[in-house]
Write a protein that holds these residues in place. Structure first.
Motif, mmCIF file in Angstrom:
data_model
loop_
_atom_site.group_PDB
_atom_site.id
_atom_site.type_symbol
_atom_site.label_atom_id
_atom_site.label_comp_id
_atom_site.label_asym_id
_atom_site.label_seq_id
_atom_site.Cartn_x
_atom_site.Cartn_y
_atom_site.Cartn_z
ATOM 1 N N GLU A 636 15.822 63.367 50.710
ATOM 2 C CA GLU A 636 16.657 63.918 51.776
ATOM 3 C C GLU A 636 16.343 63.263 53.111
ATOM 4 O OE1 GLU A 636 17.419 67.693 54.614
ATOM 5 O OE2 GLU A 636 15.688 67.686 53.307
ATOM 6 N N GLN A 637 17.400 62.911 53.855
ATOM 7 C CA GLN A 637 17.237 62.406 55.212
ATOM 8 C C GLN A 637 17.868 63.405 56.168
ATOM 9 O OE1 GLN A 637 19.232 58.646 55.212
ATOM 10 N NE2 GLN A 637 17.670 57.621 54.004
ATOM 11 N N GLN A 825 14.390 68.529 45.695
ATOM 12 C CA GLN A 825 15.646 67.812 45.523
ATOM 13 C C GLN A 825 15.637 67.083 44.181
ATOM 14 O OE1 GLN A 825 16.947 65.800 49.020
ATOM 15 N NE2 GLN A 825 17.982 64.197 47.871
ATOM 16 N N THR A 826 16.715 67.195 43.423
ATOM 17 C CA THR A 826 16.850 66.553 42.110
ATOM 18 C C THR A 826 18.182 65.854 42.024
ATOM 19 O OG1 THR A 826 17.783 68.575 41.161
ATOM 20 C CG2 THR A 826 15.384 68.270 40.973
ATOM 21 N N PRO A 827 18.313 64.816 41.161
ATOM 22 C CA PRO A 827 19.610 64.151 40.994
ATOM 23 C C PRO A 827 20.663 65.127 40.483
ATOM 24 C CG PRO A 827 17.851 62.860 40.008
ATOM 25 C CD PRO A 827 17.262 64.196 40.332
ATOM 26 N N GLU A 832 25.299 60.769 42.994
ATOM 27 C CA GLU A 832 25.420 60.718 44.456
ATOM 28 C C GLU A 832 25.542 62.109 45.074
ATOM 29 O OE1 GLU A 832 29.573 59.776 42.740
ATOM 30 O OE2 GLU A 832 27.469 59.245 42.336
ATOM 31 N N LYS A 833 25.517 63.147 44.242
ATOM 32 C CA LYS A 833 25.549 64.516 44.748
ATOM 33 C C LYS A 833 24.285 65.255 44.311
ATOM 34 C CE LYS A 833 30.557 65.088 45.135
ATOM 35 N NZ LYS A 833 31.728 65.937 44.799
ATOM 36 N N VAL A 847 21.760 74.305 46.627
ATOM 37 C CA VAL A 847 22.791 73.642 47.431
ATOM 38 C C VAL A 847 23.007 72.236 46.899
ATOM 39 C CG1 VAL A 847 22.406 74.962 49.546
ATOM 40 C CG2 VAL A 847 21.029 72.916 49.106
ATOM 41 N N THR A 848 24.155 71.659 47.215
ATOM 42 C CA THR A 848 24.526 70.338 46.716
ATOM 43 C C THR A 848 24.816 69.414 47.891
ATOM 44 O OG1 THR A 848 25.504 71.344 44.750
ATOM 45 C CG2 THR A 848 26.137 69.061 45.244
#
Length: 897
Positions: A636-637, A825-827, A832-833, A847-848
């Motif tokens: 995450e950025q 965070q996971t793929p 890309e989501k 959340v996505t």
């Protein structure tokens, strides 16, 4: 330049609006000395509220006038003004602001009237006086000088006065004051006229100012107009010499009109549809009927294509005129705007006629352009169009431009007309369009002289303003000015001449210098500097025109330096100077700044409002200029703000995007509700502000779902008693029983009780409440015959809005930013989501990472905004359930669960 107003006398019996601001007096004093009008507008106000609040001084100054002084007096402390080079003034202003000094900006923007406005925060019980000075040369049109003064006090004044004095050494032929403020003021104006002087007075009592006997609002809202003309010698010329300068007035009469070759170039693009086109057709039919038998003419109409009624000039016979009227009647506006090709086609027809010897040597050739918008097809660069037209016309004929409506680039029309020996005029797309067009045509329809050259003995005069003119039209006047050597006055007698290509030598008369000197010095109202000011006024305007036409950057720079020096020498605000306003201790500073491009802003942190200054993004305010957010993937950025000042917005179906400045994240969620429901967006009992949106549905379901959008948005400003309703058709401001409505086809603004509504045609509405709050509503138009989609609205709110700690609502609750944690965070599917866990307000949910659209700068495709998407109508991120935010009416406060 100092004025003291510490003692106004008794200030009782003031009528106050709800804001408890009283207007003690509103005074306009104007003195015209040989066509030079010096005008002072003064307002004395008091804040009778129990709290500090802003007081606004908002006046309109005629376009082309030079502002030369502005003062403020706050409880006996006088702020005075100084003219500085623009960059120096801005530097001084920035330094004052950086050092923590009280610094504000007074803005002045050009339309047909420049809007000069300042706003000052005034403590309770304190008095303030504003005083603005400007001067202008009164031009002669249709055999009359017309002095226009904007009188818009905005509220009832205990003392109201407009006082105009006219001093004309040539003698006054007549003085007339039309009923421009309305029948309400019949019989109030008095006129006292002598041989060379006149006094006009307008002093309505407070009772006479009222819109009705029981009304607390003023009926004084418009232009006060004084018309007059002077006596003339048979030679048509008058030379006045005073204080080392000469002014040469030239207006010969009783000459036969010259034949003219005229091409009407008419914009028939889609934006001309409706009343504008109807009024244009009506005006053109009347204008065609006034063509003389010796005239030649043709018609060109254009949108994205260019069409000619005739490919060459034809004589104005009754049959040809009738045929042209029938052609005009068949025009149906549609398509884009190709100004460049239309004007080049017109110049080609005139040049070809000239080359083929089809034009009378004594005739005058001209083009009249009628347009309501900027070019959208073909050549779009305005400087290139200007260059193309200049090269094609070659100083052989004149171009006159009529700009219809608010959104036309009037400054461009002025430049291109002035560059080609013509003039421009703005007219407004309303019921008066036809009359305004005919009035403009009448000013240029009677050429009497062509290629005029004034000759002055070099041993007597110097620094002469423009001395050659292309045409002289009946009912107008040519004015030339210069410096004069009073020791060589004898050389002026019977040597000053004017020659014209179609007339004999015209000898000029010299006004007796001693007689004029004695007359001027005896009159206490006459301006002893009128010749110097007129010379400076004409010289600066001539240099501005030369600068616009300068072929090289070096020449333009040299002319700019000359304009700057003239501006500083004569203490006037021009596009290259600014006015600094300071208190005696120089610890408070303001800046009066006229932008070089009136359609662009200049500085941030304005003290006043600038309704006439939309920016390049079709009126979108600076805080709403979108910056595209780059795509981001794992890990995450932090998301940069989606604008320079980060915005919370609701758009499309309806998609909410909340920017959290502290954590630099964008959080998105959708609300799925029923058409007709009203959602509360902001409910702030602390500031008394409510923002609600009513949903409309698509025309039919798609994928077993009926999309909903905001079709109506309501704003309620309880403390002001104001309501604003915005739909996809209209924008309405309500104040009790008072209401005013604009449509999306308008560009304009409404100001009431320090609330400003700015409408940009078919684009957006910005609501500004002092310096505390602003909102922008964006219009989305769809094809009317689209099988599914409907028109809808989006709303954008900057985080700088000063909501109270009590603010709530779907957007308002985020005025106080909650702590948000996103982790694990996971793929996702697709990759890309990615998905993650969000923790906020004691809730934990999935959340996505996704993309939403920001439509502020691209209303068709939108700009991608990366955000974390909260599912289930924002559940867990918003307080409670979205149904808790349903309210019964468009202006209802939300009841907290």
């Amino acid at each position: 330049f100092q004025r003291s107003t510490s003692d106004w006398g008794y200030v009782g019996d003031l009528v106050e609006d709800d804001d408890k601001i009283g207007l003690y007096s509103y005074k306009v004093q104007s003195t015209i000395t040989s066509r030079l009008a010096n005008t002072m507008i003064q307002a004395k106000m008091v804040n009778n509220a129990k709290r500090p609040q802003p007081i606004v001084f908002d006046v309109q100054v005629p376009k082309g006038a030079f502002i030369d002084n502005f003062t403020m007096d706050i409880n006996g402390i006088t702020f005075t003004s100084h003219i500085r080079e623009k960059s120096e003034a801005r530097r001084m202003y920035s330094q004052a602001k950086a050092k923590g000094k009280a610094a504000g900006i007074v803005r002045s923007n050009a339309l047909d009237m420049e809007n000069f406005q300042t706003e000052v925060n005034v403590p309770p019980g304190m008095k303030i006086q504003f005083q603005l000075h400007y001067h202008e040369m009164i031009r002669r049109k249709l055999s009359s000088y017309e002095h226009v003064i904007s009188v818009k006090p905005g509220r009832l004044a205990k003392h109201m006065e407009v006082d105009v004095r006219i001093i004309e050494p040539q003698g006054l032929r007549y003085v007339h004051v039309p009923n421009s403020l309305g029948d309400h003021f019949n019989g109030i104006t008095t006129i006292s006229k002598g041989e060379k002087k006149a006094h006009v007075s307008f002093k309505p009592t407070m009772a006479q100012q009222r819109k009705c006997p029981t009304c607390s609002s003023t009926a004084v809202d418009g232009n006060f107009v004084v018309q007059y003309d002077v006596n003339r010698e048979t030679t048509g010329g008058e030379l006045e010499i005073f204080n080392g300068y000469f002014i040469h007035f030239f207006a010969p009469e009783n000459l036969d009109p010259l034949p003219k070759n005229i091409l009407f170039v008419i914009d028939v693009s889609g934006s001309m549809w409706g009343l504008k086109m109807k009024q244009t057709i009506e005006a053109m039919k009347a204008i065609l009927s006034e063509l003389r038998a010796a005239d030649q003419f043709s018609l060109i109409d254009f949108n994205h294509n260019v069409r000619c009624w005739r490919d060459n000039l034809v004589s104005a016979t009754p049959a040809q005129v009738e045929d042209a009227k029938k052609y005009i009647q068949t025009i149906h506006p549609n398509g884009g705007t190709n100004i460049n090709e239309a004007l080049l086609r017109a110049t080609f027809i005139l040049n070809e006629a000239q080359n083929l010897g089809m034009l009378d040597p004594n005739s005058v050739s001209m083009i009249v352009l009628v347009s309501d918008g900027d070019p959208t097809v073909g050549e779009l660069k305005l400087t290139t169009i200007q260059k193309n037209v200049k090269q094609s016309i070659k100083d052989e004929f004149s171009l006159f431009c009529l700009g219809i409506g608010f959104d036309v680039d009037y400054d461009f029309l002025q430049r291109i007309a002035t560059d080609n020996r013509g003039m421009a005029q703005r007219i407004f797309g309303n019921q008066e369009t036809s009359a305004q067009m005919k009035n403009f045509y009448n000013q240029v329809s009677t050429p009497l002289l062509k290629k005029i050259q004034f000759n002055y003995p070099q041993e007597s005069v110097s620094d002469v303003t423009q001395s050659s003119f292309h045409n002289y039209f009946g009912g107008s006047e040519i004015v030339v000015a210069g410096k004069v050597d009073t020791e060589n006055l004898q050389h002026l007698e019977s040597i000053v001449t004017a020659t014209a290509a179609n007339a004999e030598l015209v000898m000029e008369t010299l006004k007796d210098v001693e007689e004029l000197d004695g007359f001027m010095r005896k009159d206490r109202y006459a301006d002893p500097e009128f010749t110097r000011k007129l010379w400076a006024y004409l010289t600066v305007n001539q240099m501005m025109a030369e600068r616009n036409a300068a072929p090289t950057a070096a020449l333009k720079r040299n002319i700019t330096k000359s304009i700057l020096q003239m501006s500083l020498d004569h203490h006037i605000v021009t596009p290259f100077t600014a006015m600094l306003i300071e208190n005696p201790d120089k610890d408070e500073i303001m800046l009066a700044d006229q932008p070089k491009d009136p359609r662009k802003g200049c500085c941030s942190g304005t003290l006043g409002l600038t309704p006439n200054a939309p920016n390049n993004n079709k009126g979108i305010p600076p805080w709403a200029n979108v910056t595209a957010v780059p795509d981001s993937s794992m890990p995450e950025q932090r998301s940069p703000p989606v604008s320079s000042l980060s915005i919370t917005r609701v758009d499309s179906d309806p998609h909410f995007i909340v920017h959290l400045p502290k954590s630099q994240r964008n959080i998105c969620f959708n609300i799925n509700s029923e058409p007709g429901n009203i959602l509360n967006l902001v409910s702030d009992p602390g500031t008394g502000v409510v923002v609600n949106g009513q949903l409309v549905g698509a025309k039919k379901m798609e994928n077993k779902k009926l999309n909903t959008y905001f079709g109506k948005i309501g704003f309620y400003f309880k403390n002001k008693g104001l309501k604003v309703e915005i739909t996809t058709k209209t924008i309405t401001l309500k104040d009790g029983s008072y209401a005013i409505t604009l449509t999306w086809s308008d560009t304009g603004h409404i100001i009431r009780k320090q609330l400003l509504i700015s409408v940009m045609k078919e684009s957006n509405v910005t609501i500004t409440v002092g310096k505390e709050m602003s909102f922008m509503v964006l219009l989305h138009r769809v094809w009317k015959k689209h099988p599914v989609n409907v028109d809808f609205l989006g709303i954008y709110i900057p985080p700088e809005n000063q909501f109270s700690s009590l603010a709530h609502g779907l957007i308002g609750q985020f005025a106080s930013e909650p702590e948000v944690s996103i982790h694990h965070q996971t793929p996702g599917q697709p990759p890309e989501k990615p998905q993650a866990i969000m923790e906020v307000k004691g809730n934990k949910f999935t959340v996505t990472r996704g993309v939403q659209k920001d439509y502020r700068t691209d209303r068709v495709l939108g700009t991608d905004v990366q955000c974390w998407f909260v599912h289930n109508s924002g559940k867990g991120f918003i307080d409670g359930h979205y149904r808790d935010y349903l309210v019964p009416h468009l202006y209802s406060f939300m009841k907290r669960p």
